[in-house]
Design a protein around this motif. Structure first.
Motif, PDB file in Angstrom:
ATOM      1  N   VAL A 190     -41.480  -6.781  46.054  1.00 18.38           N
ATOM      2  CA  VAL A 190     -40.432  -6.070  46.793  1.00 18.38           C
ATOM      3  C   VAL A 190     -39.294  -5.653  45.861  1.00 18.38           C
ATOM      4  N   GLN A 191     -39.039  -6.432  44.819  1.00 22.80           N
ATOM      5  CA  GLN A 191     -38.003  -6.057  43.859  1.00 22.80           C
ATOM      6  C   GLN A 191     -38.435  -4.823  43.066  1.00 22.80           C
ATOM      7  N   LEU A 192     -39.691  -4.765  42.680  1.00 19.60           N
ATOM      8  CA  LEU A 192     -40.221  -3.579  42.002  1.00 19.60           C
ATOM      9  C   LEU A 192     -40.128  -2.377  42.935  1.00 19.60           C
ATOM     10  N   ILE A 193     -40.506  -2.556  44.174  1.00 25.45           N
ATOM     11  CA  ILE A 193     -40.482  -1.472  45.151  1.00 25.45           C
ATOM     12  C   ILE A 193     -39.047  -0.980  45.365  1.00 25.45           C
ATOM     13  N   GLY A 194     -38.101  -1.880  45.385  1.00 28.69           N
ATOM     14  CA  GLY A 194     -36.705  -1.489  45.514  1.00 28.69           C
ATOM     15  C   GLY A 194     -36.278  -0.576  44.375  1.00 28.69           C
ATOM     16  N   ARG A 195     -36.692  -0.899  43.167  1.00 25.56           N
ATOM     17  CA  ARG A 195     -36.379  -0.056  42.012  1.00 25.56           C
ATOM     18  C   ARG A 195     -37.078   1.300  42.127  1.00 25.56           C
ATOM     19  N   MET A 196     -38.316   1.281  42.609  1.00 20.47           N
ATOM     20  CA  MET A 196     -39.039   2.544  42.808  1.00 20.47           C
ATOM     21  C   MET A 196     -38.311   3.419  43.823  1.00 20.47           C
ATOM     22  N   LYS A 197     -37.863   2.820  44.918  1.00 17.40           N
ATOM     23  CA  LYS A 197     -37.178   3.581  45.962  1.00 17.40           C
ATOM     24  C   LYS A 197     -35.857   4.170  45.457  1.00 17.40           C
ATOM     25  N   ILE A 198     -35.116   3.421  44.656  1.00  9.70           N
ATOM     26  CA  ILE A 198     -33.855   3.927  44.101  1.00  9.70           C
ATOM     27  C   ILE A 198     -34.111   5.149  43.229  1.00  9.70           C
ATOM     28  N   LEU A 199     -35.098   5.062  42.342  1.00  9.69           N
ATOM     29  CA  LEU A 199     -35.407   6.201  41.476  1.00  9.69           C
ATOM     30  C   LEU A 199     -35.919   7.393  42.278  1.00  9.69           C
ATOM     31  N   ALA A 200     -36.753   7.130  43.276  1.00 10.32           N
ATOM     32  CA  ALA A 200     -37.286   8.221  44.103  1.00 10.32           C
ATOM     33  C   ALA A 200     -36.158   8.924  44.856  1.00 10.32           C
ATOM     34  N   GLU A 201     -35.212   8.162  45.369  1.00 10.79           N
ATOM     35  CA  GLU A 201     -34.072   8.772  46.066  1.00 10.79           C
ATOM     36  C   GLU A 201     -33.274   9.661  45.133  1.00 10.79           C
ATOM     37  N   ARG A 202     -33.104   9.237  43.891  1.00 11.46           N
ATOM     38  CA  ARG A 202     -32.399  10.053  42.894  1.00 11.46           C
ATOM     39  C   ARG A 202     -33.132  11.365  42.641  1.00 11.46           C
ATOM     40  N   ASP A 203     -34.461  11.316  42.759  1.00  9.95           N
ATOM     41  CA  ASP A 203     -35.287  12.510  42.567  1.00  9.95           C
ATOM     42  C   ASP A 203     -35.352  13.371  43.830  1.00  9.95           C
ATOM     43  N   GLY A 204     -34.792  12.872  44.917  1.00 10.57           N
ATOM     44  CA  GLY A 204     -34.861  13.591  46.183  1.00 10.57           C
ATOM     45  C   GLY A 204     -36.173  13.382  46.924  1.00 10.57           C
ATOM     46  N   MET A 205     -36.884  12.329  46.582  1.00  7.02           N
ATOM     47  CA  MET A 205     -38.172  12.017  47.206  1.00  7.02           C
ATOM     48  C   MET A 205     -37.995  10.843  48.168  1.00  7.02           C
ATOM     49  N   THR A 206     -38.837  10.813  49.180  1.00 12.18           N
ATOM     50  CA  THR A 206     -38.853   9.698  50.119  1.00 12.18           C
ATOM     51  C   THR A 206     -40.195   8.986  49.985  1.00 12.18           C
ATOM     52  N   LEU A 207     -40.131   7.709  49.681  1.00 14.22           N
ATOM     53  CA  LEU A 207     -41.354   6.912  49.566  1.00 14.22           C
ATOM     54  C   LEU A 207     -41.705   6.317  50.923  1.00 14.22           C
ATOM     55  N   PRO A 208     -42.958   5.886  51.081  1.00 16.82           N
ATOM     56  CA  PRO A 208     -43.359   5.235  52.339  1.00 16.82           C
ATOM     57  C   PRO A 208     -42.567   3.951  52.581  1.00 16.82           C
ATOM     58  N   LYS A 209     -42.722   3.407  53.757  1.00 17.26           N
ATOM     59  CA  LYS A 209     -42.076   2.149  54.124  1.00 17.26           C
ATOM     60  C   LYS A 209     -42.500   1.044  53.155  1.00 17.26           C
ATOM     61  N   VAL A 210     -41.652   0.025  53.036  1.00 17.25           N
ATOM     62  CA  VAL A 210     -41.878  -1.057  52.075  1.00 17.25           C
ATOM     63  C   VAL A 210     -43.220  -1.742  52.310  1.00 17.25           C
ATOM     64  N   TYR A 211     -43.579  -1.998  53.565  1.00 14.27           N
ATOM     65  CA  TYR A 211     -44.830  -2.716  53.824  1.00 14.27           C
ATOM     66  C   TYR A 211     -46.048  -1.930  53.325  1.00 14.27           C
ATOM     67  N   LEU A 212     -45.969  -0.600  53.339  1.00 10.27           N
ATOM     68  CA  LEU A 212     -47.066   0.207  52.801  1.00 10.27           C
ATOM     69  C   LEU A 212     -47.075   0.172  51.275  1.00 10.27           C
ATOM     70  N   LEU A 213     -45.893   0.182  50.687  1.00 11.85           N
ATOM     71  CA  LEU A 213     -45.802   0.114  49.232  1.00 11.85           C
ATOM     72  C   LEU A 213     -46.255  -1.241  48.701  1.00 11.85           C
ATOM     73  N   VAL A 214     -46.009  -2.305  49.458  1.00  9.36           N
ATOM     74  CA  VAL A 214     -46.490  -3.634  49.055  1.00  9.36           C
ATOM     75  C   VAL A 214     -48.009  -3.601  48.935  1.00  9.36           C
ATOM     76  N   ARG A 215     -48.645  -2.965  49.885  1.00 10.07           N
ATOM     77  CA  ARG A 215     -50.109  -2.850  49.853  1.00 10.07           C
ATOM     78  C   ARG A 215     -50.561  -2.044  48.639  1.00 10.07           C
ATOM     79  N   LEU A 216     -49.872  -0.930  48.367  1.00  5.83           N
ATOM     80  CA  LEU A 216     -50.233  -0.110  47.210  1.00  5.83           C
ATOM     81  C   LEU A 216     -50.068  -0.877  45.904  1.00  5.83           C
ATOM     82  N   VAL A 217     -48.961  -1.584  45.754  1.00  5.81           N
ATOM     83  CA  VAL A 217     -48.736  -2.371  44.540  1.00  5.81           C
ATOM     84  C   VAL A 217     -49.841  -3.405  44.385  1.00  5.81           C
ATOM     85  N   PHE A 218     -50.216  -4.047  45.479  1.00  3.71           N
ATOM     86  CA  PHE A 218     -51.314  -5.011  45.432  1.00  3.71           C
ATOM     87  C   PHE A 218     -52.605  -4.341  44.938  1.00  3.71           C
TER      88      PHE A 218
END
Length: 77
Positions: free
Chosen positions: A16-44
């Motif tokens: 979740v800490q990695l995902i938080g960093r991903m979301k911060i960078l994506a927001e800076r790029d103007g992108m919206t990432l999926p919900k955290v629970y979906l990203l947890v699955r992707l990281v896995f």
């Protein structure tokens, strides 16, 4: 163990800490990432060689880690 997982664990981060960093960078790029629970699955899936890291996510991980650890992808049915 996966180089992606080792890179995360060497920094002492939970997924979740990695995902938080991903979301911060994506927001800076103007992108919206999926919900955290979906990203947890992707990281896995990425860390267990069950799915390849798509281009934009690979770019995010490269920005976070400084360099994307090399991986060999194994896709299972």
């Amino acid at each position: 163990m996966s180089p992606l997982r080792l890179a995360r664990l060497s920094r002492g981060w939970e997924p979740v800490q990695l995902i938080g960093r991903m979301k911060i960078l994506a927001e800076r790029d103007g992108m919206t990432l999926p919900k955290v629970y979906l990203l947890v699955r992707l990281v896995f899936l990425w860390e267990n060689h069950r799915a390849q890291v798509p281009g934009y996510y690979a770019a995010l991980l490269t920005r976070i880690y400084g360099e994307l650890p090399t991986t060999t992808t194994r896709v299972t049915a």
